[in-house]
Design a protein around this motif. Structure first.
Motif, PDB file in Angstrom:
ATOM      1  N   ASP A 263       0.850  -1.139  -0.127  1.00  0.00           N
ATOM      2  CA  ASP A 263       0.041  -0.118   0.084  1.00  0.00           C
ATOM      3  C   ASP A 263       0.649   1.357   0.019  1.00  0.00           C
ATOM      4  OD1 ASP A 263       0.917  -0.330   2.543  1.00  0.00           O
ATOM      5  OD2 ASP A 263      -0.821  -0.027   3.574  1.00  0.00           O
ATOM      6  N   PHE A 264       0.280   2.325  -0.599  1.00  0.00           N
ATOM      7  CA  PHE A 264       1.041   3.498  -0.784  1.00  0.00           C
ATOM      8  C   PHE A 264       0.384   4.591  -0.402  1.00  0.00           C
ATOM      9  CE2 PHE A 264       2.678   0.246  -3.573  1.00  0.00           C
ATOM     10  CZ  PHE A 264       3.630   0.436  -3.722  1.00  0.00           C
ATOM     11  N   LYS A 265       1.042   5.826  -0.210  1.00  0.00           N
ATOM     12  CA  LYS A 265       0.501   7.171   0.094  1.00  0.00           C
ATOM     13  C   LYS A 265       0.355   7.791  -1.071  1.00  0.00           C
ATOM     14  CE  LYS A 265       3.415  10.564   1.172  1.00  0.00           C
ATOM     15  NZ  LYS A 265       4.165  11.725   1.972  1.00  0.00           N
ATOM     16  N   ASP A 266      -1.264   8.222  -1.140  1.00  0.00           N
ATOM     17  CA  ASP A 266      -1.508   8.785  -2.303  1.00  0.00           C
ATOM     18  C   ASP A 266      -2.580   9.923  -2.139  1.00  0.00           C
ATOM     19  OD1 ASP A 266      -1.888   8.489  -5.519  1.00  0.00           O
ATOM     20  OD2 ASP A 266      -3.994   8.402  -4.837  1.00  0.00           O
ATOM     21  N   GLN A 267      -3.529   9.785  -0.933  1.00  0.00           N
ATOM     22  CA  GLN A 267      -4.721  10.903  -0.869  1.00  0.00           C
ATOM     23  C   GLN A 267      -4.260  12.045  -0.290  1.00  0.00           C
ATOM     24  OE1 GLN A 267      -7.758   9.971   1.853  1.00  0.00           O
ATOM     25  NE2 GLN A 267      -7.207   7.839   1.312  1.00  0.00           N
ATOM     26  N   VAL A 268      -2.966  12.044   0.124  1.00  0.00           N
ATOM     27  CA  VAL A 268      -2.474  13.068   1.098  1.00  0.00           C
ATOM     28  C   VAL A 268      -0.996  13.407   0.564  1.00  0.00           C
ATOM     29  CG1 VAL A 268      -4.030  13.020   3.008  1.00  0.00           C
ATOM     30  CG2 VAL A 268      -1.771  11.666   2.748  1.00  0.00           C
ATOM     31  N   ILE A 269      -0.647  14.623   0.817  1.00  0.00           N
ATOM     32  CA  ILE A 269       0.783  15.229   0.814  1.00  0.00           C
ATOM     33  C   ILE A 269       1.610  14.441   1.917  1.00  0.00           C
ATOM     34  CG2 ILE A 269       2.436  16.854   0.345  1.00  0.00           C
ATOM     35  CD1 ILE A 269       0.366  17.087  -1.887  1.00  0.00           C
ATOM     36  N   PHE A 270       1.098  14.772   2.914  1.00  0.00           N
ATOM     37  CA  PHE A 270       1.745  14.237   4.286  1.00  0.00           C
ATOM     38  C   PHE A 270       0.724  13.450   5.209  1.00  0.00           C
ATOM     39  CE2 PHE A 270       4.146  18.281   3.301  1.00  0.00           C
ATOM     40  CZ  PHE A 270       5.498  17.507   2.847  1.00  0.00           C
ATOM     41  N   GLU A 271       1.235  12.166   5.741  1.00  0.00           N
ATOM     42  CA  GLU A 271       0.262  11.192   6.377  1.00  0.00           C
ATOM     43  C   GLU A 271       0.753  11.030   7.859  1.00  0.00           C
ATOM     44  OE1 GLU A 271       0.020   7.455   4.214  1.00  0.00           O
ATOM     45  OE2 GLU A 271       2.048   7.150   4.722  1.00  0.00           O
ATOM     46  N   LYS A 272      -0.199  10.368   8.393  1.00  0.00           N
ATOM     47  CA  LYS A 272       0.084   9.776   9.802  1.00  0.00           C
ATOM     48  C   LYS A 272       0.796  10.666  10.599  1.00  0.00           C
ATOM     49  CE  LYS A 272      -0.446   5.185   7.865  1.00  0.00           C
ATOM     50  NZ  LYS A 272       0.118   3.659   7.710  1.00  0.00           N
ATOM     51  N   GLU A 273       2.154  10.097  10.964  1.00  0.00           N
ATOM     52  CA  GLU A 273       3.085  10.859  11.670  1.00  0.00           C
ATOM     53  C   GLU A 273       4.422  11.667  10.970  1.00  0.00           C
ATOM     54  OE1 GLU A 273       2.655   7.087  12.017  1.00  0.00           O
ATOM     55  OE2 GLU A 273       1.129   7.744  13.720  1.00  0.00           O
ATOM     56  N   GLU A 274       4.171  11.910   9.742  1.00  0.00           N
ATOM     57  CA  GLU A 274       4.951  12.613   8.978  1.00  0.00           C
ATOM     58  C   GLU A 274       5.091  14.328   9.629  1.00  0.00           C
ATOM     59  OE1 GLU A 274       6.058  11.519   4.749  1.00  0.00           O
ATOM     60  OE2 GLU A 274       3.809  11.568   4.803  1.00  0.00           O
TER      61      GLU A 274
ATOM     62  N   PRO B 165       0.610  25.506  14.301  1.00  0.00           N
ATOM     63  CA  PRO B 165       2.050  25.026  14.143  1.00  0.00           C
ATOM     64  C   PRO B 165       2.019  23.865  13.045  1.00  0.00           C
ATOM     65  CG  PRO B 165       0.972  24.645  16.408  1.00  0.00           C
ATOM     66  CD  PRO B 165       0.208  25.606  15.687  1.00  0.00           C
ATOM     67  N   TYR B 166       0.998  22.920  13.135  1.00  0.00           N
ATOM     68  CA  TYR B 166       0.939  21.872  12.004  1.00  0.00           C
ATOM     69  C   TYR B 166       1.276  22.434  10.704  1.00  0.00           C
ATOM     70  CZ  TYR B 166      -0.925  18.282   9.188  1.00  0.00           C
ATOM     71  OH  TYR B 166      -1.233  17.556   8.143  1.00  0.00           O
ATOM     72  N   SER B 167       0.581  23.300  10.203  1.00  0.00           N
ATOM     73  CA  SER B 167       0.497  23.938   8.945  1.00  0.00           C
ATOM     74  C   SER B 167       1.763  24.462   8.880  1.00  0.00           C
ATOM     75  CB  SER B 167      -0.503  25.223   8.836  1.00  0.00           C
ATOM     76  OG  SER B 167      -0.484  26.414   9.607  1.00  0.00           O
ATOM     77  N   ARG B 168       2.475  25.272   9.719  1.00  0.00           N
ATOM     78  CA  ARG B 168       3.775  25.836   9.397  1.00  0.00           C
ATOM     79  C   ARG B 168       4.769  24.968   9.069  1.00  0.00           C
ATOM     80  NH1 ARG B 168       4.460  28.039  14.603  1.00  0.00           N
ATOM     81  NH2 ARG B 168       2.867  29.785  14.253  1.00  0.00           N
ATOM     82  N   VAL B 169       5.016  23.623  10.052  1.00  0.00           N
ATOM     83  CA  VAL B 169       5.719  22.553   9.702  1.00  0.00           C
ATOM     84  C   VAL B 169       5.276  22.043   8.173  1.00  0.00           C
ATOM     85  CG1 VAL B 169       6.640  20.388  10.304  1.00  0.00           C
ATOM     86  CG2 VAL B 169       6.017  22.018  12.043  1.00  0.00           C
ATOM     87  N   TRP B 170       4.075  21.953   7.982  1.00  0.00           N
ATOM     88  CA  TRP B 170       3.550  21.096   6.764  1.00  0.00           C
ATOM     89  C   TRP B 170       4.196  22.042   5.421  1.00  0.00           C
ATOM     90  CZ3 TRP B 170       1.285  22.114   1.973  1.00  0.00           C
ATOM     91  CH2 TRP B 170       0.724  21.006   1.439  1.00  0.00           C
ATOM     92  N   LEU B 171       4.149  23.303   5.710  1.00  0.00           N
ATOM     93  CA  LEU B 171       4.485  24.318   4.590  1.00  0.00           C
ATOM     94  C   LEU B 171       6.083  24.147   4.422  1.00  0.00           C
ATOM     95  CD1 LEU B 171       2.100  27.323   5.039  1.00  0.00           C
ATOM     96  CD2 LEU B 171       2.248  25.955   2.764  1.00  0.00           C
ATOM     97  N   GLU B 172       6.774  24.103   5.437  1.00  0.00           N
ATOM     98  CA  GLU B 172       8.154  24.197   5.501  1.00  0.00           C
ATOM     99  C   GLU B 172       8.738  22.617   4.739  1.00  0.00           C
ATOM    100  OE1 GLU B 172      11.747  23.689   8.574  1.00  0.00           O
ATOM    101  OE2 GLU B 172       9.911  24.687   9.266  1.00  0.00           O
ATOM    102  N   LYS B 173       8.023  21.663   5.007  1.00  0.00           N
ATOM    103  CA  LYS B 173       8.322  20.368   4.335  1.00  0.00           C
ATOM    104  C   LYS B 173       7.618  20.317   3.115  1.00  0.00           C
ATOM    105  CE  LYS B 173       8.300  15.848   6.038  1.00  0.00           C
ATOM    106  NZ  LYS B 173       8.201  14.937   7.135  1.00  0.00           N
TER     107      LYS B 173
END
Length: 433
Positions: free
Chosen positions: A127-138, A152-160
């Motif tokens: 199985d593969f990650k597909d429906q999201v950019i970042f998943e679970k504990e990424e 803070p989640y969105s800040r780290v998301w954008l940086e990544k």
């Protein structure tokens, strides 16, 4: 028996940039695409005209046409996934099974049962990650824990995201690793006990000029200011990577909405209990009124608050409700009427074309004050001031509540000032016991 590998479509109904499909196609021979109309899901749908089932069915027909170009087809089954896989194991020599991950509680249990069955036969379930950019504990904080607050989640998301070299995966036209077969029959809607709905599905279109103006248009329900791509994200007829890459160039506010979607998926993955319980456990103490007659008026758009009624009527007629209005009607049900957010969440689940368990649950718990990063319980939307701000010329209200301003329109079912004070007092008392 014929040797094949399977790619199992679920909520990823496209060939373009489909992660699991791409890897199956690149690494296997004789890849047979599979889709299962899952009885365990369909049997729970009360409306046999459900437009979402018709939409999925039409997309499967489209996929069959796409696979024809490869001299292949898609195998479509109707039943319980575990039973279907047992049949397929008897019919084919299956090498590997590929699919894309799903994070909803039912899907995780279903996939584990299939994985266990295949393991008995020494077949890999990939199985593969597909429906999201970042998943679970990424996306986690410095202590390695999931974020409970969006900013803070969105800040780290954008940086990544800014550092990720996202490539859209395309099937190589110079090779053909699909199972060669003429088109196979597909069960009809009536075979499965469903009928075609009259509800129109929004066309799949990344409207770049609209997305560029999204931040200035999105709060006004009387105009076309949102992309209406929700159902396409829900069933994967569009790649989230493609949409996020476009959004990152066009409008930060629009991209932020995609981040909210992933935030709520992450919350659901890490806290499956939120399906039935408040994210903040102390909020399960709230003594909801749960007056069935009041709930019925809300469902039918007969509350006497025109912005609320317009939203509910739009939902009932089209399977869509404007995002700003979703917040208003959810606040009204939970705060003005003190009806359990789970009642409203279930009603939306049955009606919304773009119903997504994580976002629906997250949105309702936000409105009720019970969820992660929710609005505080003492914040109670005033439907009249919301109308003044976002539908001043009554474009939206007049469209959906044509009798507004006449003697046919009902008086408000509850006084705003009284309802607000009752809600605050009820919450405060419950939380302090």
């Amino acid at each position: 028996m014929e040797k094949i590998s399977l790619f199992w479509f679920r909520r990823d109904l496209r060939l373009e940039d489909n992660t699991g499909l791409y890897y199956a196609y690149m690494h296997e021979k004789n890849v047979l695409p599979l889709f299962i109309f899952d009885i365990d899901i369909l049997d729970k749908l009360e409306d046999k005209n459900d437009a979402r089932v018709g939409f999925i069915h039409s997309q499967i027909l489209n996929l069959r046409e796409e696979f024809k170009k490869f001299g292949s087809t898609i195998l479509v089954k109707y039943g319980k996934p575990i039973d279907i896989f047992r049949q397929l194991l008897a019919e084919f020599d299956i090498q590997n099974v590929y699919t894309n991950r799903d994070y909803e509680p039912y899907a995780k249990v279903r996939d584990q049962s299939i994985k266990d069955l295949l393991k008995e036969k020494e077949i890999q379930f990939l199985d593969f990650k597909d429906q999201v950019i970042f998943e679970k504990e990424e996306i986690v904080n410095g202590s390695g824990e999931f974020y409970k607050v969006f900013t803070p989640y969105s800040r780290v998301w954008l940086e990544k995201f800014s550092k990720a070299a996202i490539q859209l995966l395309q099937l190589d036209p110079n090779k053909n690793n699909f199972y060669q077969s003429p088109p196979l029959p597909i069960p009809s809607l009536s075979d499965m006990g469903f009928k075609k709905s009259d509800i129109q599905i929004p066309f799949l279109d990344i409207d770049k000029p609209l997305i560029q103006k999204y931040d200035s248009l999105r709060n006004f329900p009387g105009i076309k200011g949102t992309s209406r791509l929700g159902i396409h994200l829900r069933f994967g007829t569009i790649s989230v990577r493609k949409l996020a890459l476009e959004a990152s160039k066009l409008n930060a506010t629009y991209l932020n909405e995609l981040i909210w979607r992933e935030f709520y998926m992450m919350i659901l993955h890490n806290n499956p209990r939120v399906v039935n319980q408040a994210f903040k456990p102390q909020y399960d103490k709230i003594p909801w009124r749960n007056a069935e007659e009041d709930f019925e008026k809300w469902c039918e758009g007969r509350t006497g608050y025109p912005i609320v009624d317009a939203g509910m009527r739009e939902l009932n007629a089209t399977g869509f409700m404007h995002n700003r209005v979703r917040m208003i009607v959810a606040s009204f049900l939970t705060k003005h009427l003190l009806i359990d957010w789970r009642w409203g969440e279930a009603y939306f689940a049955g009606k919304l074309l773009d119903f997504e368990l994580s976002s629906n649950n997250g949105g309702w718990q936000w409105a009720a004050g019970t969820g992660t990063d929710a609005q505080p319980y003492f914040r109670v939307f005033n439907p009249e001031s919301q109308t003044e701000k976002f539908d001043k010329d009554l474009l939206y209200i007049k469209k959906w509540v044509p009798e507004y301003g006449t003697s046919d329109y009902p008086k408000p079912m509850v006084d705003h000032k009284f309802a607000r004070e009752r809600a605050i007092e009820t919450y405060k008392t419950a939380l302090n016991t």
